[in-house]
Scaffold this active site. Structure first.
Site, PDB file in Angstrom:
ATOM      1  N   LYS A 111       0.812  -1.225   0.000  1.00  0.00           N
ATOM      2  CA  LYS A 111       0.000   0.000   0.000  1.00  0.00           C
ATOM      3  C   LYS A 111       0.839   1.265   0.000  1.00  0.00           C
ATOM      4  O   LYS A 111       0.330   2.348  -0.273  1.00  0.00           O
ATOM      5  CB  LYS A 111      -0.945   0.012   1.214  1.00  0.00           C
ATOM      6  CG  LYS A 111      -2.085  -0.980   1.087  1.00  0.00           C
ATOM      7  CD  LYS A 111      -3.185  -0.679   2.079  1.00  0.00           C
ATOM      8  CE  LYS A 111      -4.392  -1.589   1.886  1.00  0.00           C
ATOM      9  NZ  LYS A 111      -5.443  -1.324   2.838  1.00  0.00           N
ATOM     10  N   LYS A 192      -4.006 -10.779  -6.274  1.00  0.00           N
ATOM     11  CA  LYS A 192      -5.179 -11.077  -5.460  1.00  0.00           C
ATOM     12  C   LYS A 192      -6.389 -10.278  -5.978  1.00  0.00           C
ATOM     13  O   LYS A 192      -6.225  -9.125  -6.384  1.00  0.00           O
ATOM     14  CB  LYS A 192      -4.820 -10.652  -4.032  1.00  0.00           C
ATOM     15  CG  LYS A 192      -5.873 -10.787  -3.006  1.00  0.00           C
ATOM     16  CD  LYS A 192      -5.396 -10.208  -1.686  1.00  0.00           C
ATOM     17  CE  LYS A 192      -5.519  -8.709  -1.654  1.00  0.00           C
ATOM     18  NZ  LYS A 192      -5.655  -8.123  -0.328  1.00  0.00           N
ATOM     19  N   LYS A 195     -10.745  -5.046  -4.207  1.00  0.00           N
ATOM     20  CA  LYS A 195     -11.708  -3.977  -4.491  1.00  0.00           C
ATOM     21  C   LYS A 195     -11.001  -2.698  -4.921  1.00  0.00           C
ATOM     22  O   LYS A 195     -11.613  -1.801  -5.472  1.00  0.00           O
ATOM     23  CB  LYS A 195     -12.603  -3.730  -3.275  1.00  0.00           C
ATOM     24  CG  LYS A 195     -11.853  -3.485  -1.979  1.00  0.00           C
ATOM     25  CD  LYS A 195     -12.756  -3.700  -0.759  1.00  0.00           C
ATOM     26  CE  LYS A 195     -11.946  -3.775   0.515  1.00  0.00           C
ATOM     27  NZ  LYS A 195     -12.608  -4.417   1.626  1.00  0.00           N
TER      28      LYS A 195
HETATM   29  P1  TYM Z   1      -9.838  -6.634   4.259  1.00  0.00           P
HETATM   30  O1  TYM Z   1     -10.895  -5.646   4.556  1.00  0.00           O
HETATM   31  O2  TYM Z   1      -8.815  -6.295   3.240  1.00  0.00           O
HETATM   32  O3  TYM Z   1     -10.478  -8.009   3.803  1.00  0.00           O
HETATM   33  C1  TYM Z   1     -11.483  -8.630   4.569  1.00  0.00           C
HETATM   34  C2  TYM Z   1     -11.317 -10.134   4.571  1.00  0.00           C
HETATM   35  O4  TYM Z   1     -11.401 -10.662   3.240  1.00  0.00           O
HETATM   36  C3  TYM Z   1     -10.263 -11.455   2.960  1.00  0.00           C
HETATM   37  N1  TYM Z   1      -9.922 -11.293   1.541  1.00  0.00           N
HETATM   38  C4  TYM Z   1      -9.754 -12.313   0.684  1.00  0.00           C
HETATM   39  N2  TYM Z   1      -9.847 -13.644   0.851  1.00  0.00           N
HETATM   40  C5  TYM Z   1      -9.619 -14.421  -0.242  1.00  0.00           C
HETATM   41  N3  TYM Z   1      -9.310 -13.920  -1.462  1.00  0.00           N
HETATM   42  C6  TYM Z   1      -9.219 -12.586  -1.674  1.00  0.00           C
HETATM   43  N4  TYM Z   1      -8.927 -12.100  -2.860  1.00  0.00           N
HETATM   44  C7  TYM Z   1      -9.448 -11.717  -0.558  1.00  0.00           C
HETATM   45  N5  TYM Z   1      -9.442 -10.362  -0.422  1.00  0.00           N
HETATM   46  C8  TYM Z   1      -9.735 -10.123   0.877  1.00  0.00           C
HETATM   47  C9  TYM Z   1      -9.163 -10.901   3.848  1.00  0.00           C
HETATM   48  O5  TYM Z   1      -8.141 -11.841   4.053  1.00  0.00           O
HETATM   49  C10 TYM Z   1      -9.938 -10.589   5.097  1.00  0.00           C
HETATM   50  O6  TYM Z   1     -10.097 -11.731   5.896  1.00  0.00           O
HETATM   51  N6  TYM Z   1      -6.695  -6.190   8.118  1.00  0.00           N
HETATM   52  C11 TYM Z   1      -7.942  -6.753   7.700  1.00  0.00           C
HETATM   53  C12 TYM Z   1      -9.129  -6.257   8.493  1.00  0.00           C
HETATM   54  C13 TYM Z   1      -9.005  -6.432   9.978  1.00  0.00           C
HETATM   55  C14 TYM Z   1      -9.149  -7.656  10.699  1.00  0.00           C
HETATM   56  C15 TYM Z   1      -9.024  -7.290  12.069  1.00  0.00           C
HETATM   57  C16 TYM Z   1      -9.342  -8.978  10.310  1.00  0.00           C
HETATM   58  C17 TYM Z   1      -8.807  -5.440  10.897  1.00  0.00           C
HETATM   59  N7  TYM Z   1      -8.828  -5.953  12.160  1.00  0.00           N
HETATM   60  C18 TYM Z   1      -9.104  -8.271  13.065  1.00  0.00           C
HETATM   61  C19 TYM Z   1      -9.430  -9.936  11.321  1.00  0.00           C
HETATM   62  C20 TYM Z   1      -9.295  -9.590  12.674  1.00  0.00           C
HETATM   63  C21 TYM Z   1      -8.174  -6.381   6.242  1.00  0.00           C
HETATM   64  O7  TYM Z   1      -7.592  -5.459   5.728  1.00  0.00           O
HETATM   65  O8  TYM Z   1      -9.119  -7.098   5.613  1.00  0.00           O
END
Ligand code: TYM
Length: 327
Positions: A111, A192, A195
């Site tokens: 990022k 990956k 969005k």
């Molecule tokens: P975020 O918002 O980017 O994504 C949310 C969840 O979706 C999963 N994910 C995917 N899984 C499979 N294939 C993909 N292409 C894909 N894109 C996204 C992510 O692995 C995630 O599980 N840091 C985290 C948010 C967060 C969080 C937490 C998660 C903040 N605090 C505490 C768990 C526990 C994030 O950026 O997810």
């Protein structure tokens, strides 16, 4: 009962990757675990957000959770910013985190690379994420593959705290789907599905209308062969589509391979699109009903109440152990 916590950033439309990697497991785990699911709005602001868009997306994530099948009577659904203990424990853990650990995080590198000015919050993001998880002493954290590194850091921080101040935090484990923990982009299987990609055709959002889903899948890149076979190394595009197919049906990858044996990619992609539409259409209908019902604020109020109760207990103990004067 074991505890589960996870979150999703309200920073744009959610994709099929978010659904397969995370939300599907949220729904499954609520029946057997004490679950906490939030929209992590405090994490979303580590990159600039338009205030109106942030509000809309936060509501949208919560509505999508419920539309996907998370029951607010079973699981605690809330917004991270409604529980100020996250920010407070986040700061405490930031003071325990090493710069070198944060510099190694691939999400930060992805990022920040090439950006002129990078907010400090993007750098300390993982300490706040550790706080999210440790506040609830979660045993399991359902996430996609890209969050594994953050989970490892969370475990290291929990262990560091426990060694320094005495046993306090549970060491959490990641919980990932066997197939589809990393759904890849439809136009480039080395990336990956995300969005934030500028190419709208590279990802399917949970709110894409059926015809858009069909078009995106029909245009998804494959290879010059015709064999529907799971081989991530040599056939990454087709393997990715097979993972999506398996997750949007009750079929195993081997069963799907057999169904399309000798048929080429055409019929496979056509039926895949119908399977995805069959998952998204009812979800979208429920999503609109929930948005129109005006129930989201009530659900969030109730969720925040339950979350605060738990979070405040942990924060109090943590501060006492660190030597703060707790009244
Ligand atoms: P975020 O918002 O980017 O994504 C949310 C969840 O979706 C999963 N994910 C995917 N899984 C499979 N294939 C993909 N292409 C894909 N894109 C996204 C992510 O692995 C995630 O599980 N840091 C985290 C948010 C967060 C969080 C937490 C998660 C903040 N605090 C505490 C768990 C526990 C994030 O950026 O997810």
């Amino acid at each position: 009962m074991k505890r589960v916590l996870s979150g999703i950033q309200p920073s744009g439309k959610l994709t099929l990757g978010n659904y397969i990697g995370a939300i599907k497991n949220f729904v499954a785990l609520q029946h057997t675990h004490d679950c906490y699911f939030m929209a992590v709005d405090m994490h979303a602001i580590t990159v600039p957000q338009e205030p109106e868009a942030l509000k809309e997306q936060s509501e949208s994530v919560i509505a999508l959770y419920i539309a996907a099948g998370i029951d607010p009577a079973k699981a605690t659904i809330f917004l991270q910013s409604h529980v100020h203990q996250h920010a407070e424990l986040g700061w405490l853990l930031t003071t325990l985190t090493y710069m070198g650990e944060l510099e190694r995080m691939t999400q930060f590198k992805d990022k920040s690379t090439g950006k002129e000015s990078v907010g400090a919050g993007l750098f300390t993001y993982p300490s706040l994420m550790a706080a999210d998880i440790l506040l609830y002493n979660a045993d399991l954290v359902p996430v996609g593959d890209d969050q594994k590194q953050h989970l490892e850091l969370t475990r290291d921080l929990a262990q560091r705290f426990n060694q320094r101040y005495g046993d306090t935090f549970t060491l959490p484990e990641p919980y990932m789907p066997k197939v589809g923990a990393r759904i890849m982009s439809l136009d480039d299987a080395s990336k990956k599905m995300s969005k934030s990609s500028p190419n709208q055709g590279s990802f399917i959002t949970l709110l894409d209308p059926p015809d858009v889903v069909r078009k995106k899948i029909s245009r998804a890149v494959t290879d010059s062969g015709r064999e529907v076979k799971y081989d991530p190394q040599h056939k990454p595009e087709v393997s990715n589509l097979l993972s999506i197919y398996a997750q949007c049906s009750d079929l195993t990858i081997a069963e799907i391979e057999l169904m399309y044996d000798g048929q080429g990619y055409g019929p496979f992609k056509k039926e895949l699109a119908e399977r995805v539409v069959a998952v998204l259409e009812p979800l979208q209908q429920r999503y609109h009903e929930i948005r129109e019902s005006g129930e989201i604020y009530n659900i969030l109020r109730q969720g925040a109440g339950r979350a605060i109760e738990q979070a405040e207990k942990t924060l109090r103990v943590t501060k006492e152990k660190m030597g703060f004067l707790v009244l």
